[in-house]
Motif scaffolding. Structure first.
Motif, PDB file in Angstrom:
ATOM      1  N   LYS A   1       0.837  -1.192   0.000  1.00 35.42           N
ATOM      2  CA  LYS A   1       0.000   0.000   0.000  1.00 35.42           C
ATOM      3  C   LYS A   1       0.873   1.243   0.000  1.00 35.42           C
ATOM      4  O   LYS A   1       0.642   2.192  -0.744  1.00 35.42           O
ATOM      5  CB  LYS A   1      -0.906  -0.014   1.237  1.00 35.42           C
TER       6      LYS A   1
ATOM      7  N   GLU B   1       1.329   4.162  -2.954  1.00 32.86           N
ATOM      8  CA  GLU B   1       1.167   5.597  -2.670  1.00 32.86           C
ATOM      9  C   GLU B   1       2.378   6.382  -3.138  1.00 32.86           C
ATOM     10  O   GLU B   1       2.244   7.456  -3.729  1.00 32.86           O
ATOM     11  CB  GLU B   1       0.936   5.822  -1.173  1.00 32.86           C
TER      12      GLU B   1
ATOM     13  N   ARG C   1       2.234   7.062  -6.643  1.00 36.21           N
ATOM     14  CA  ARG C   1       0.949   7.695  -6.976  1.00 36.21           C
ATOM     15  C   ARG C   1       0.026   6.757  -7.740  1.00 36.21           C
ATOM     16  O   ARG C   1      -0.643   7.125  -8.671  1.00 36.21           O
ATOM     17  CB  ARG C   1       1.149   8.975  -7.783  1.00 36.21           C
TER      18      ARG C   1
ATOM     19  N   SER D   1      -3.201   3.865  -7.611  1.00 34.06           N
ATOM     20  CA  SER D   1      -4.370   3.677  -6.763  1.00 34.06           C
ATOM     21  C   SER D   1      -4.746   2.201  -6.756  1.00 34.06           C
ATOM     22  O   SER D   1      -4.542   1.495  -7.747  1.00 34.06           O
ATOM     23  CB  SER D   1      -5.534   4.543  -7.235  1.00 34.06           C
TER      24      SER D   1
ATOM     25  N   LEU E   1      -7.332  -0.547  -6.988  1.00 37.79           N
ATOM     26  CA  LEU E   1      -8.663  -0.642  -7.585  1.00 37.79           C
ATOM     27  C   LEU E   1      -9.472  -1.802  -7.033  1.00 37.79           C
ATOM     28  O   LEU E   1     -10.685  -1.787  -7.057  1.00 37.79           O
ATOM     29  CB  LEU E   1      -8.540  -0.836  -9.109  1.00 37.79           C
TER      30      LEU E   1
ATOM     31  N   TYR F   1      -3.857  -7.132  -3.875  1.00 40.32           N
ATOM     32  CA  TYR F   1      -4.273  -5.807  -4.327  1.00 40.32           C
ATOM     33  C   TYR F   1      -4.154  -5.763  -5.837  1.00 40.32           C
ATOM     34  O   TYR F   1      -3.228  -6.356  -6.411  1.00 40.32           O
ATOM     35  CB  TYR F   1      -3.318  -4.725  -3.808  1.00 40.32           C
TER      36      TYR F   1
ATOM     37  N   ILE G   1      -3.385  -2.852  -8.471  1.00 43.42           N
ATOM     38  CA  ILE G   1      -2.938  -1.457  -8.440  1.00 43.42           C
ATOM     39  C   ILE G   1      -2.944  -0.877  -9.842  1.00 43.42           C
ATOM     40  O   ILE G   1      -2.523  -1.544 -10.801  1.00 43.42           O
ATOM     41  CB  ILE G   1      -1.508  -1.364  -7.851  1.00 43.42           C
ATOM     42  N   GLU G   2      -3.422   0.339  -9.940  1.00 42.76           N
ATOM     43  CA  GLU G   2      -3.383   1.054 -11.209  1.00 42.76           C
ATOM     44  C   GLU G   2      -2.281   2.096 -11.133  1.00 42.76           C
ATOM     45  O   GLU G   2      -2.214   2.873 -10.186  1.00 42.76           O
ATOM     46  CB  GLU G   2      -4.732   1.762 -11.446  1.00 42.76           C
TER      47      GLU G   2
END
Lengths: 568, 163
Positions: free
Chosen positions: B102, B106, B109, B111, B113, B120, B122-123
């Protein structure tokens, strides 16, 4: 008025002024053939194999400036035609190919005689279309003719599913067409043309190198005027022969792998090269790195930007129709009152004449065997240098190019780019049909002629009095030559055992066949044959098996690394 | 050298295969290719990332322009431009990895989804090298699946590609 798709196809051909369509019927094109049957403006020539249809349309186009049209059925009709299409594509010949396709609902179902025509032909056409709606048919055919003939010409294919030929639509043939994505540059850049003229006027050792683009763009008169005005030496590529008169004293002969010693030397040692409608291909300049070892300025005129700086970087690129660009150059030179340095030119010519003294096309004229070169020389004499000569591919093609001096463009019809054996005879059919009454000779070899020999039957049906000059050396001569030079005389599969009796074969098809075995009989046999204006005569010349084509630049070598006859 | 070619092409069946066929027939590289219709539905915009010497790129551009369905070609790498690529990456996110993932998302940058108790999705958007950097920053073992769009590009400022 509502017309069926098949009616629309025929109406479009009529509107385009098409007089001959070369083709072969089949299931998917039956509706179109039925409409052909009902009218007599567009005549159909029934070939014996689809490859022959495309080559015939191709020869028709090359010898007449018109668009060649061929019509074949789906599946095997198309795949048989592919060799012909690729041949036309490599030599930039404007053709419109009409192909049948299975009905739209059957496309992709592996239907009988289905193939992905648009996919198969995509890499060997200028463009192709699949017409899924009868309402698009007329516009698509118009586009096909427009694309085939403008910019750099080429074959364009229109694939028409059978149900589209049955469906009805309102017919109107568009007078003009434009495509937002297709705008070839046709006018040369004035600044570049000025720069080119300046270079030409300042040249001390100039050379003009002209290719098939001059023939295709009908720019032979402009090229001839320019070369004569400047007093420069001029060479032609295999495709360009006839673009500058072959008997002109300023003509140094063909260049390239089997070009003359003087042309190749002048190409290498010139200080300014004017390339017109030619593309520096591997058979012309050999190894480009070797070619660039000597310094020169290059001016390159071509309609196709992608031909420029593809293999050899040039200094003054000019994109446009070569005829228009040459016209502008002529105007500029004439109005400038300037002429090239006469003293420099004189000493350059004396250098060239020194190279010419090598007499690189000499051969043994006292041989007891028929020399193939001798047959071509006699063919040239007897036809007064004014025949249409088609050829197949190999040694005979090179000898025809070297020893028949073409003074006019569109007289020398051969497959230069793809190098398609089997081209000569069907191409000659197209040539003869569009030039009735003209003398047409097909120079071939016993291997090439057998690749489309079935077209002898077509020649009979349409009374085409072609003269076939078969240089029969019982070998695939060019393959044998390479095996002799580069593969230690191991003649792998280049000898043809069990050749047919060509005299009987010609007779079986209803023609005249003559076998010639002695040098003393060559002239008489040719004279007799060309006297027979109404008949096809198959002349089977039994030639010296060991004769090779000279000069020769071995593959991948530099242009000046020639093997000459005297050196062997 | 790496080049980004932007191509406006007629939105017609077969246009894509004409272009990809040209690359394979002439032995040119395609690193990535993206295509979709533009605001004008009759036209598609394609971005091709390719590698070659200046001479090769010149030939590619000329050959593309020769295709009847190609309306316009520009080499974005000739001037200032923006380049973006989208990546979806599914990673293992259990135990101590879960917080770490996570945090990393971050930092880049990205996110998240989609979430399960073990993973997870992640985009991430950015230049190709940023996406590469993300993949290098995480342990190879935790990557379950990646999918990337290939680069899209557009000129900066007044540099506009349209007819």
């Amino acid at each position: 008025m509502q017309l069926t798709g098949a009616e629309i196809v025929i109406r479009c051909l009529q509107e385009e002024g098409v007089d001959y369509v070369f083709g072969y019927p089949g299931g998917a094109v039956l509706n179109i053939y039925d409409e052909l049957f009902k009218q007599d403006k567009v005549k159909h020539v029934l070939v014996r194999h689809e490859q022959g249809a495309v080559h015939a349309a191709d020869g028709y186009s090359r010898s007449s400036q018109k668009v060649g049209v061929a019509l074949v059925t789906s599946g095997p009709g198309v795949t048989n035609a592919v060799t012909g299409i690729a041949t036309a594509y490599m030599d930039s010949i404007p053709l419109v190919m009409l192909t049948g396709q299975v009905p739209t609902h059957a496309i992709g179902q592996d239907a009988f005689q289905e193939c992905d025509t648009v996919g198969i032909t995509r890499p060997c056409v200028k463009h192709n279309f699949l017409v899924k709606d009868v309402n698009d048919l007329a516009l698509t055919i118009k586009k096909a003719f427009y694309l085939a003939t403008t910019g750099r010409p080429g074959p364009v294919l229109v694939d028409i599913p059978k149900d589209v030929t049955q469906a009805k639509a309102e017919f109107s043939y568009p007078k003009t067409v434009s495509l937002r994505s297709y705008n070839p540059v046709t006018r040369g850049h004035t600044g570049q043309i000025k720069k080119a003229v300046q270079l030409l006027l300042e040249a001390k050792r100039p050379m003009v190198y002209a290719g098939g683009g001059v023939v295709l763009n009908n720019a032979a008169p402009q090229l001839t005027r320019l070369v004569r005005l400047l007093g420069f030496p001029c060479t032609n590529t295999l495709m360009g022969l006839g673009g500058f008169p072959g008997t002109d004293p300023q003509f140094t002969g063909m260049l390239g792998m089997h070009g003359t010693y003087e042309s190749n030397m002048a190409m290498q040692h010139c200080d300014v090269l004017l390339a017109v409608g030619a593309r520096f291909d591997d058979r012309v300049i050999g190894d480009p790195a070797n070619y660039l070892r000597t310094d020169r300025k290059i001016i390159h005129i071509d309609i196709d930007p992608s031909s420029i700086s593809k293999r050899v970087k040039v200094d003054v690129p000019i994109v446009g129709y070569v005829g228009d660009v040459l016209d502008e150059m002529l105007k500029l030179i004439e109005s400038s009152g300037q002429r090239p340095d006469a003293a420099a030119l004189k000493s350059w010519w004396s250098e060239i004449k020194e190279w010419q003294r090598k007499d690189c096309l000499n051969y043994d004229r006292k041989s007891a065997l028929i020399k193939p070169q001798f047959v071509i020389e006699k063919l040239y004499e007897i036809t007064g240098g004014d025949a249409f000569v088609t050829s197949d591919v190999g040694q005979h093609q090179m000898w025809a190019a070297q020893y028949y001096k073409f003074d006019k463009p569109r007289r020398w019809i051969n497959s230069g780019g793809l190098g398609t054996m089997g081209f000569g005879l069907p191409a000659a059919m197209g040539v003869q049909l569009v030039n009735p009454g003209a003398t047409v000779a097909c120079v071939t070899g016993e291997a090439s002629i057998q690749m489309c020999i079935q077209e002898l039957s077509t020649c009979k049906q349409y009374h085409l009095p072609i003269k076939i000059v078969n240089l029969n050396n019982r070998y695939m001569g060019m393959v044998r030559q390479w095996q002799q030079f580069f593969y230690g005389n191991r003649y792998a599969e280049s000898y043809m055992d069990a050749l047919p009796d060509f005299v009987k074969l010609a007779e079986a098809y209803g023609h005249t066949g003559v076998k010639v075995e002695k040098p003393g009989d060559v002239e008489g046999a040719l004279k007799d044959a060309f006297k027979q204006k109404e008949r096809l005569v198959f002349l089977d010349f039994i030639t010296d098996q060991t004769e090779n084509v000279f000069p020769m630049v071995p593959g991948g070598k530099g242009l000046t690394e020639m093997i000459l006859a005297e050196e062997l | 050298m790496r080049h980004i070619l932007s191509i406006l092409v007629e939105n017609e069946a077969g246009a894509l295969s004409r272009i990809s066929g040209l690359f394979s027939a002439r032995g040119y590289n395609i690193e990535s290719l993206t295509v979709a219709p533009t605001e004008d539905a009759t036209m598609s915009r394609m971005t091709i990332v390719t590698v070659g010497s200046d001479d090769v790129i010149e030939q590619i551009t000329k050959q593309l322009n020769k295709l009847v369905e190609v309306v316009k070609v520009i080499d974005l790498s000739d001037g200032n431009h923006i380049e973006r690529e989208l990546m979806l990456v599914k990673v293992r996110a259990a135990g101590k990895d879960r917080d770490e993932m996570k945090r990393l998302a971050e930092i880049f940058r990205g996110s998240i989804l989609d979430v399960t108790d073990k993973s997870y999705t992640i985009e991430l958007t950015g230049t190709g090298s940023k996406l590469d950097a993300f993949l290098q920053a995480i342990e190879p073992g935790v990557i379950l699946e990646t999918v990337r769009t290939g680069a899209s590009g557009i000129g900066r400022g007044e540099r506009i590609l349209r007819i």
